[in-house]
Design an enzyme around this catalytic site. Structure first.
Site, mmCIF file in Angstrom:
data_model
loop_
_atom_site.group_PDB
_atom_site.id
_atom_site.type_symbol
_atom_site.label_atom_id
_atom_site.label_comp_id
_atom_site.label_asym_id
_atom_site.label_seq_id
_atom_site.Cartn_x
_atom_site.Cartn_y
_atom_site.Cartn_z
ATOM 1 N N GLY A 17 -10.916 -6.167 1.013
ATOM 2 C CA GLY A 17 -10.231 -7.507 1.179
ATOM 3 C C GLY A 17 -10.682 -8.445 2.070
ATOM 4 N N LYS A 23 -4.253 -2.486 7.146
ATOM 5 C CA LYS A 23 -4.235 -0.918 7.635
ATOM 6 C C LYS A 23 -3.940 -0.705 8.917
ATOM 7 C CE LYS A 23 -7.695 1.097 5.566
ATOM 8 N NZ LYS A 23 -9.097 1.325 5.295
ATOM 9 N N GLU A 81 -2.845 -7.674 -4.203
ATOM 10 C CA GLU A 81 -2.885 -6.585 -3.337
ATOM 11 C C GLU A 81 -1.895 -5.534 -3.515
ATOM 12 O OE1 GLU A 81 -3.476 -7.671 0.618
ATOM 13 O OE2 GLU A 81 -4.341 -9.661 0.189
ATOM 14 N N ILE A 84 0.202 1.156 -2.119
ATOM 15 C CA ILE A 84 0.712 2.363 -2.788
ATOM 16 C C ILE A 84 1.669 3.125 -1.868
ATOM 17 C CG2 ILE A 84 -0.083 4.609 -4.036
ATOM 18 C CD1 ILE A 84 -2.564 2.943 -4.846
ATOM 19 N N TYR A 93 -12.158 2.588 -2.017
ATOM 20 C CA TYR A 93 -12.765 1.465 -2.303
ATOM 21 C C TYR A 93 -13.807 1.909 -3.617
ATOM 22 C CZ TYR A 93 -11.645 -1.101 1.889
ATOM 23 O OH TYR A 93 -10.639 -1.556 2.919
ATOM 24 N N ARG A 106 10.972 -10.838 -4.522
ATOM 25 C CA ARG A 106 11.272 -12.082 -3.559
ATOM 26 C C ARG A 106 9.895 -12.974 -3.710
ATOM 27 N NH1 ARG A 106 8.328 -11.958 0.987
ATOM 28 N NH2 ARG A 106 7.960 -9.719 2.057
ATOM 29 N N LYS A 109 6.874 -15.433 1.836
ATOM 30 C CA LYS A 109 7.522 -15.994 2.970
ATOM 31 C C LYS A 109 6.676 -16.025 3.973
ATOM 32 C CE LYS A 109 11.500 -13.570 2.688
ATOM 33 N NZ LYS A 109 12.476 -12.751 3.056
#
Ligand code: ADP
Ligand code: MG
Length: 156
Positions: A17, A23, A81, A84, A93, A106, A109
């Site tokens: 990413g 993380k 993204e 889990i 990866y 939702r 935000k």
């Protein structure tokens, strides 16, 4: 809205990413490649979703997922993204991540503080866990999509 695209099946490689430090917040998110993201319906709303996820031929776990605007591409491209809801021993990866998105929580935000962001995500995770125990969502955990590595992706 989001619902007419669901359930949405998707499979692709996990890529690096853009280092938002997910993380470090205790909420790592496995990012799909640009190519996989481009294959999503262009009108699927951004926001927070939930569903099921499986890494390689591994077990199927609950997940929460964000479809958002990718800051790396000056917000002209989406990013997808998956967090889990499981503790993995190692990063994955380069592995193939299979997901089925079954519900919408939702819209995206902005938050005033990191604490507010983290508690919103924790609430999203709790909501996802509850919803995924309901029969209409639970049934997709057993979908052949997760059991047949070459299974056809048949969205809608
Ligand atoms: P990046 O910016 O590279 O996506 P993150 O901090 O979001 O970095 O971490 C994501 C990586 O963490 C995933 O690509 C995966 O290899 C690893 N990972 C470990 N546990 C999980 C989990 N429970 N959910 C998602 N990714 C996880
Ligand atoms: Mg990530």
């Amino acid at each position: 809205g989001a619902m007419r695209h669901l359930p949405y099946f998707c499979r692709g490689e996990v890529v690096k990413g853009f280092g938002r430090g997910s993380k470090e917040l205790g909420i790592p998110t496995a990012n799909f490649s640009e190519q996989v993201v481009e294959s999503f319906p262009s009108d699927i709303p951004t926001g927070i979703y939930y569903g099921w996820a499986c890494v390689g031929n591994g077990d199927v776990h609950k997940m929460v997922l964000s479809i958002g605007w990718n800051p790396f591409y000056k917000n002209i491209k989406k990013s997808v993204e998956t967090h889990i809801i499981h503790t993995f021993k190692e990063d994955f990866y380069g592995e193939i991540l299979s997901i089925v998105i079954t519900g919408y929580i939702r819209p995206e935000k902005n938050f005033d503080s990191l604490d507010a962001l983290i508690s919103a995500i924790q609430e999203d995770i709790e909501e996802a866990k509850r919803q995924l125990d309901l029969p209409e969502h639970l049934k997709l955990k057993e979908d052949n999509f997760f059991h047949l590595p070459e299974g056809k992706i048949a969205n809608n």
